[in-house]
Design an enzyme around this catalytic site. Structure first.
Site, mmCIF file in Angstrom:
data_model
loop_
_atom_site.group_PDB
_atom_site.id
_atom_site.type_symbol
_atom_site.label_atom_id
_atom_site.label_comp_id
_atom_site.label_asym_id
_atom_site.label_seq_id
_atom_site.Cartn_x
_atom_site.Cartn_y
_atom_site.Cartn_z
ATOM 1 N N ASP A 1 -10.702 1.439 -4.258
ATOM 2 C CA ASP A 1 -10.322 2.855 -4.305
ATOM 3 C C ASP A 1 -10.976 3.621 -5.448
ATOM 4 O O ASP A 1 -10.710 4.816 -5.620
ATOM 5 C CB ASP A 1 -8.795 2.975 -4.482
ATOM 6 C CG ASP A 1 -8.046 2.872 -3.169
ATOM 7 O OD1 ASP A 1 -8.664 3.108 -2.114
ATOM 8 O OD2 ASP A 1 -6.845 2.564 -3.202
ATOM 9 N N ASP B 1 0.826 -1.198 0.000
ATOM 10 C CA ASP B 1 0.000 0.000 0.000
ATOM 11 C C ASP B 1 0.873 1.266 0.000
ATOM 12 O O ASP B 1 1.893 1.321 0.689
ATOM 13 C CB ASP B 1 -0.877 -0.049 1.262
ATOM 14 C CG ASP B 1 -1.963 1.003 1.256
ATOM 15 O OD1 ASP B 1 -2.774 1.020 0.311
ATOM 16 O OD2 ASP B 1 -1.996 1.827 2.192
ATOM 17 N N GLU C 1 1.711 -0.662 -4.931
ATOM 18 C CA GLU C 1 0.631 0.248 -5.321
ATOM 19 C C GLU C 1 1.257 1.579 -5.694
ATOM 20 O O GLU C 1 1.640 2.372 -4.840
ATOM 21 C CB GLU C 1 -0.372 0.467 -4.179
ATOM 22 C CG GLU C 1 -1.535 1.367 -4.641
ATOM 23 C CD GLU C 1 -2.157 2.226 -3.536
ATOM 24 O OE1 GLU C 1 -3.233 2.763 -3.769
ATOM 25 O OE2 GLU C 1 -1.561 2.381 -2.456
#
Lengths: 567, 567
Positions: free
Chosen positions: A430, A334, A363
């Site tokens: 997201d 992340d 990410e």
């Protein structure tokens, strides 16, 4: 010949080891500007007119401004000196590290004892430096699970005030529906039926929120989801079905209730964890301005000091534990680009030692070359491709030619082995869901998914897309999974099932060569080819309302049969 | 506006952390193509029209095809989203990660929760990732010693068959003159008188040849040079005089008589060192073709397998020992670009832990960006600058404008902090000597040295150049040092002494800003400025035989005085 457009950078995605014996060399020219490009190469310690090789490079991509040429070389002594030759009409221009020269090569410079000083160099192909992503990822079709919303298998673990799991439930920033690991285990057969063979889990560690990106304890499954033993069982059950498991590593920041952060809040600079975060002054405050670093401007997500030896030791043990002791197959990282590179380098060493086949996925929403040199990540979440697919198929904002340019620009942006395992998602927790981005059009959604599932890289399906779930921006995209078959779009399910099956059946669709066959300006249709030694697929997609007829040239000889027709 | 010429790459030498709070941003355009360039930047989590900053970028370099613009930013939260604006006449073109757009910025893309999706990003400035070379290197003036040829201080250590140390001695590939560490100690006062404050030693470890690049024992001073205690004393004596000591790490390959290689020669695949080298088949043979990897095609220099844990452990202990236990101040890494990156990353950790101020210098003759990201080297031997200086001043092969282009291209090729400690040599044990390249012209030699000693980066003088020694390609460039003052060029010595003194006296000449003031096509003269807050130097150099008069514009106001005139 426009010299200003010509570009090459040694030891970059323009010149990299593809595997332990192969070097890929690329060069860029102005679009439609040259007739032929040749690579001139030889051993750097024996670069003589009689020992060098001149081989033609192939145009592999074009975008709005440029053409990109590529070729591969297997240097016998694993080292290379090289230059380029561009032909246009009668003119020949040579290009090496010293620049451009018409008619002949530069090689000036003093005292070069063994090496041609002016050439570009690939100095030595050391195996340990080769970016070698795990082979299985090329064959993987991921399914993303947001654990709180996938399935409730053990109501005894429900959080207080849990809401009813109905098909019209409304997800909010702070409500709970009771999803858990037992729910996942209960539906592994469903996933097997769909055909996917890998799961990407959003965080499962103890955290405060429903999304669990605000970790409290990285070593413990969230008690509302189950416990570590259950996680181990879930991984084993998945493995039994040939399904791999990737977890989410939220190492950029902790949650507000992470005990070390609580200790800093309480004890300030006297806390033994004072250096675990980036605090500019004590005591911590949030008004009028945060005086400690956070994710974004979110006060409850304090940025971890990943340079601190104790923080590093803690997080690296987390990295090892879930791979080695629980059996997981990879980490999705992340906010990966805000953590220091040095941490990720050590992270890679730890993870690949625990399992050399573990997949490390960052990410990053932007150009990610700095993380893809073989020392950090195997691949990144491929948002530039996501956006291109959505802009063309789902939103109709760009034409086929722009689509091709943007897709091909990304194929050139990274080494090929990275592209082969790039994480191609169309939506996630997201973003709005695919069906919503396509403004409810199932037809456009299918076109986008069909491209995704026949393109280079590893596709990932966001839970519920396959049964027609819609949803706008977070939190709307995080609705409870629709399990009532009467509320599921079974036609869509069958479509995904068939496409997944097709991809699994034919290697050409997984890591075959990808080539556009049609991508005209002003059109909403495109065609492309995927091929390997055994099979060649031609895929034509039309996202307009009108029937179109167009011809394809330069096809391979042979007999083609229809494998999929979508009305 | 030529869009094809415009270039930017995030997280590269076009966008890097200069220090813990400053980010440098660069962009390239076609030469003389645009009127103004602006950087538009803001926090990546708060990128709004009302929060972004638009600041003009400065043209800092030009080469034949391109102009390069640069600016610096100190983002308050250490993270950055940015784009560029190019103005030409009435036209404004914006450029970000999505490409070019006239009149306004692109920022398309879905689901970007906190970030402007289309912008370039510098995601976070983590201190540990900043390339921070040791401060002392900016102030250093190196002197390169080839130990076998510098001074014989202890004849009792002479190799058998040593030849007489005379001013007309003829160095051969395999003869010896008896240079040793005591000789260096004996002449530290000479070096102090010259003014240098750092020594780069060619290898001093036990080896077979006179050049010692074929190591037998990395943990032991060559017995013909002395022993480890003497090395320690030499370092201490140098330190007493403010002189730092850098050693040569020949880690790419060992010598033929390195015991592990001897063991492999003797025991083949049964040797416990069988994996210490890159052997393709046993037993080892050299005919008709080498069946093991070597440096170049030199059979007696087997390439070390620096991926092997034992080899790594051995060499990393060597790296630690000479820094921590003997007190050396840095390592120059031989054939650095053929050793794996992973090894150098671990090497850096070990060396900087032993002494955070140690200087790590790679021998790479080519573009070296892949090693200069902060995880491997502080700097490289700056051969592209070497060649440019020689081509212009010593050989007269390029004009002032080409010279400027090549110099400025290198200033843009690396981050600024790397340029500040780049190792600027004009000759070495691997090249003909400067005086010989200048075809015996002391005047041209002085011009080249004057540029070197007033340019950005760390100069290094090859032993004996300062007293007028000449010499062609190896072995001719390795003559015994001329110690007889009657054979020394004392005028040259005084010149070097004065120039070194001047550089040491004025910070502007060490890490001040460098700017060309004149570099016209077709001319053999150039002028440039070096300046800091206190002082501004204007240096004009004419390498033609003719007197020239030319005017300089855009000078800083103030009174200038002559500090050095060279007839």
């Amino acid at each position: 010949m426009l010299l200003e457009a010509i570009h090459h950078q040694p030891k970059s995605h323009y010149a990299y080891a593809y595997d332990r014996e192969t070097v890929h060399i690329r060069v860029r020219t102005k679009r439609d500007d040259v007739d032929h490009v040749h690579l001139i190469w030889g051993d750097k310690y024996n670069f003589q007119p009689e020992t060098i090789t001149t081989q033609e490079m192939k145009k592999v991509a074009s975008d709005r401004l440029f053409d990109y040429y590529e070729t591969e070389v297997k240097p016998p002594f694993r080292r290379l000196a090289y230059a380029f030759r561009f032909d246009k009409d009668e003119k020949q221009v040579y290009y090496n590290e010293l620049g451009f020269k018409e008619g002949s090569m530069n090689s000036s410079g003093i005292g070069m004892l063994w090496s041609p000083s002016g050439m570009f160099e690939f100095p030595f192909l050391n195996p340990v430096d080769v970016n070698e992503p795990p082979e299985w990822v090329k064959d993987a079709i991921f399914y993303q699970i947001f654990p709180e919303r996938f399935a409730n298998g053990d109501p005894s673990l429900n959080p207080e005030g849990v809401e009813a799991w109905t098909s019209d439930a409304e997800p909010k920033r702070d409500n709970f529906f009771g999803g858990d690991l037992q729910g996942v285990i209960d539906h592994l057969d469903y996933l097997q039926e769909l055909g996917i063979n890998a799961i990407y889990f959003c965080p499962i560690f103890e955290a405060f929120s429903n999304h669990k990106y605000d970790t409290i304890d990285y070593m413990r499954v969230d008690p509302h989801f189950g416990d570590n033993e259950l996680a181990k069982k879930m991984v084993a059950e998945a493995h039994k079905r040939g399904i791999r498991v990737m977890l989410d590593a939220v190492f950029n920041h902790s949650g507000y209730y992470f005990p070390p952060f609580q200790d800093v809040l309480k004890n300030g600079e006297k806390s033994r964890f004072a250096d675990w975060f980036h605090v500019r002054e004590f005591p911590l405050k949030t008004e009028p301005e945060l005086n400690y670093d956070t994710f974004g401007f979110v006060a409850s997500m304090p940025k971890l000091n990943t340079e601190h030896p104790e923080v590093k030791a803690y997080l690296l043990e987390v990295a090892r534990y879930w791979i080695e002791d629980i059996g997981c197959d990879g980490w999705r990282l992340d906010v990966a680009n805000e953590v220091d590179h040095q941490f990720w380098r050590e992270f890679r060493q730890v993870v690949k030692k625990a399992n050399p086949e573990a997949y490390i996925l960052g990410e990053i929403w932007h150009n990610s070359n700095a993380w893809l040199q073989g020392d950090q990540f195997d691949a990144v979440m491929n948002y530039p491709v996501t956006n291109s697919i959505l802009d063309f198929f789902a939103k109709g904002e760009i034409d086929a030619n722009q689509f091709m340019g943007r897709i091909q620009e990304m194929q050139i942006a990274y080494p090929q082995q990275v592209n082969e395992v790039s994480f191609n998602l169309l939506d996630s927790h997201d973003t709005p869901r695919l069906l919503t981005v396509a403004d409810g059009s199932k037809e456009l959604m299918k076109l986008a998914a069909l491209f995704q599932l026949t393109f280079t890289g590893t596709p990932c399906i966001y839970y519920g897309d396959e049964v027609g779930m819609d949803g706008d921006h977070d939190p709307d995209c995080r609705k409870p999974m629709v399990w009532d078959e009467s509320d599921q779009d079974r036609d869509l399910f069958t479509f995904y099932q068939q496409m997944i099956q097709l991809r699994k059946q034919y290697r050409a669709l997984r890591d075959g060569r990808f080539r556009f066959l049609s991508a005209q300006e002003g059109t909403a249709y495109t065609a492309y080819e995927r091929s390997d030694d055994k099979n060649t697929f031609i895929i034509a997609l039309n996202s307009s309302d009108e029937n179109v007829q167009f011809s394809l040239c330069d096809l391979k000889d042979g007999t083609y049969e229809r494998v999929l027709i979508d009305g």
